[in-house]
Design a protein around this motif. Structure first.
Motif, PDB file in Angstrom:
ATOM      1  N   ILE A  13      11.038  12.966 -29.890  1.00 17.46           N
ATOM      2  CA  ILE A  13      11.720  14.199 -29.459  1.00 17.46           C
ATOM      3  C   ILE A  13      13.074  13.864 -28.858  1.00 17.46           C
ATOM      4  N   PHE A  14      13.118  12.812 -28.032  1.00 16.38           N
ATOM      5  CA  PHE A  14      14.404  12.433 -27.444  1.00 16.38           C
ATOM      6  C   PHE A  14      15.371  11.924 -28.509  1.00 16.38           C
ATOM      7  N   GLY A  15      14.859  11.279 -29.557  1.00 16.03           N
ATOM      8  CA  GLY A  15      15.720  10.873 -30.670  1.00 16.03           C
ATOM      9  C   GLY A  15      16.295  12.073 -31.382  1.00 16.03           C
ATOM     10  N   TRP A  16      15.442  13.072 -31.615  1.00 15.95           N
ATOM     11  CA  TRP A  16      15.904  14.295 -32.264  1.00 15.95           C
ATOM     12  C   TRP A  16      16.937  15.014 -31.383  1.00 15.95           C
ATOM     13  N   LEU A  17      16.653  15.082 -30.071  1.00 13.39           N
ATOM     14  CA  LEU A  17      17.598  15.729 -29.154  1.00 13.39           C
ATOM     15  C   LEU A  17      18.942  14.990 -29.118  1.00 13.39           C
ATOM     16  N   ALA A  18      18.893  13.657 -29.133  1.00 15.46           N
ATOM     17  CA  ALA A  18      20.133  12.874 -29.128  1.00 15.46           C
ATOM     18  C   ALA A  18      20.942  13.138 -30.390  1.00 15.46           C
ATOM     19  N   ASP A  19      20.244  13.257 -31.521  1.00 14.35           N
ATOM     20  CA  ASP A  19      20.948  13.567 -32.772  1.00 14.35           C
ATOM     21  C   ASP A  19      21.508  14.984 -32.762  1.00 14.35           C
ATOM     22  N   ARG A  20      20.748  15.902 -32.216  1.00 11.39           N
ATOM     23  CA  ARG A  20      21.144  17.309 -32.247  1.00 11.39           C
ATOM     24  C   ARG A  20      22.205  17.663 -31.201  1.00 11.39           C
ATOM     25  N   TYR A  21      22.024  17.178 -29.965  1.00 16.47           N
ATOM     26  CA  TYR A  21      22.901  17.587 -28.865  1.00 16.47           C
ATOM     27  C   TYR A  21      23.871  16.500 -28.406  1.00 16.47           C
ATOM     28  N   GLY A  22      23.719  15.322 -28.928  1.00 17.83           N
ATOM     29  CA  GLY A  22      24.636  14.243 -28.577  1.00 17.83           C
ATOM     30  C   GLY A  22      23.964  13.184 -27.715  1.00 17.83           C
ATOM     31  N   LYS A  23      24.256  11.964 -28.052  1.00 18.22           N
ATOM     32  CA  LYS A  23      23.651  10.837 -27.358  1.00 18.22           C
ATOM     33  C   LYS A  23      24.055  10.788 -25.892  1.00 18.22           C
ATOM     34  N   LEU A  24      25.308  11.069 -25.632  1.00 22.03           N
ATOM     35  CA  LEU A  24      25.803  11.026 -24.256  1.00 22.03           C
ATOM     36  C   LEU A  24      25.158  12.114 -23.396  1.00 22.03           C
ATOM     37  N   ARG A  25      25.006  13.313 -23.940  1.00 24.19           N
ATOM     38  CA  ARG A  25      24.367  14.403 -23.188  1.00 24.19           C
ATOM     39  C   ARG A  25      22.928  14.059 -22.825  1.00 24.19           C
ATOM     40  N   ILE A  26      22.195  13.486 -23.768  1.00 23.42           N
ATOM     41  CA  ILE A  26      20.793  13.151 -23.498  1.00 23.42           C
ATOM     42  C   ILE A  26      20.716  11.978 -22.526  1.00 23.42           C
ATOM     43  N   THR A  27      21.685  11.085 -22.568  1.00 23.21           N
ATOM     44  CA  THR A  27      21.737   9.991 -21.593  1.00 23.21           C
ATOM     45  C   THR A  27      21.932  10.556 -20.187  1.00 23.21           C
ATOM     46  N   VAL A  28      22.811  11.512 -20.046  1.00 22.98           N
ATOM     47  CA  VAL A  28      23.017  12.153 -18.735  1.00 22.98           C
ATOM     48  C   VAL A  28      21.775  12.955 -18.340  1.00 22.98           C
ATOM     49  N   PHE A  29      21.182  13.666 -19.285  1.00 23.86           N
ATOM     50  CA  PHE A  29      19.948  14.415 -19.036  1.00 23.86           C
ATOM     51  C   PHE A  29      18.850  13.475 -18.532  1.00 23.86           C
ATOM     52  N   ALA A  30      18.788  12.282 -19.084  1.00 22.96           N
ATOM     53  CA  ALA A  30      17.794  11.290 -18.647  1.00 22.96           C
ATOM     54  C   ALA A  30      17.977  10.950 -17.171  1.00 22.96           C
ATOM     55  N   GLN A  31      19.220  10.853 -16.748  1.00 23.07           N
ATOM     56  CA  GLN A  31      19.480  10.525 -15.338  1.00 23.07           C
ATOM     57  C   GLN A  31      19.055  11.682 -14.425  1.00 23.07           C
ATOM     58  N   VAL A  32      19.199  12.908 -14.899  1.00 21.23           N
ATOM     59  CA  VAL A  32      18.726  14.076 -14.143  1.00 21.23           C
ATOM     60  C   VAL A  32      17.202  14.018 -14.008  1.00 21.23           C
ATOM     61  N   ILE A  33      16.528  13.648 -15.093  1.00 21.95           N
ATOM     62  CA  ILE A  33      15.066  13.513 -15.041  1.00 21.95           C
ATOM     63  C   ILE A  33      14.686  12.434 -14.030  1.00 21.95           C
ATOM     64  N   PHE A  34      15.419  11.331 -14.016  1.00 19.67           N
ATOM     65  CA  PHE A  34      15.157  10.263 -13.038  1.00 19.67           C
ATOM     66  C   PHE A  34      15.283  10.780 -11.604  1.00 19.67           C
ATOM     67  N   VAL A  35      16.327  11.538 -11.332  1.00 19.73           N
ATOM     68  CA  VAL A  35      16.537  12.060  -9.974  1.00 19.73           C
ATOM     69  C   VAL A  35      15.374  12.968  -9.567  1.00 19.73           C
TER      70      VAL A  35
END
Length: 185
Positions: free
Chosen positions: A96-118
């Motif tokens: 799902i995260f691979g699909w999201l990275a392809d669909r919404y951009g790798k950088l956006r999902i990388t930042v989203f990951a940091q929000v999940i970490f927080v």
């Protein structure tokens, strides 16, 4: 058999289609070359740092949470269930995260990951005496790791040329392992 059936199309044949000048010779592999590539390539450097630091955070929090839960008197069943949720978060959602990275951009999902970490760290820090909060926190920790690793890896491979990939990916894997060892120490 799994490679013959599941690995379609053949990556080597696809690479040769993209660059007909491929001779089969490999470029020289060295740490110095890999660090030089990262020095010159800001996106690749960001991706490698994201992967390594996200892994360090995940290992540090996961390893200490289990010790904390055991010290708080939670049963081995609860600790095991919590770790199972964490591992499910790490691996079950990676497509799902691979699909999201392809669909919404790798950088956006990388930042989203940091929000999940927080959010994960908030659950594990402020809910450190509550079994449910710790379980949610570790599930989110696994999800954050998955999102960061998948999107960071996708960003890395899209940021370097085919000749640079093995060098930089090897360095990235090494730094991820080293960061995990530091986080667990």
């Amino acid at each position: 058999t799994a490679f013959l059936i599941g690995l379609r199309p053949d990556p080597l044949l696809e690479a040769r289609k993209l660059d007909a000048s491929k001779t089969g010779l490999r470029p020289k592999v060295s740490l110095r070359i890999a660090f030089g590539i990262l020095r010159q390539n800001q996106r690749a450097r960001f991706a490698v740092l994201t992967i390594a630091l996200s892994h360090m955070v995940m290992v540090a929090v996961m390893s200490m949470t289990t010790v904390h839960m055991e010290a708080m008197g939670f049963s081995l069943v609860i600790v095991g269930f919590t770790i199972s949720l964490h591992v499910a978060g790490m691996w079950a959602f990676s497509p799902i995260f691979g699909w999201l990275a392809d669909r919404y951009g790798k950088l956006r999902i990388t930042v989203f990951a940091q929000v999940i970490f927080v959010i994960s760290l908030l659950f594990t820090s402020f809910g450190d005496m509550d079994r449910l909060s710790l379980s949610i926190g570790l599930l989110l920790l696994g999800l954050g790791w998955s999102a960061a690793t998948v999107s960071g890896s996708a960003l890395l491979t899209s940021s370097v040329s085919g000749e640079e990939k093995s060098n930089v990916q090897g360095l990235s894997d090494t730094l991820q392992s080293l960061a995990g060892a530091i986080g667990g120490g």
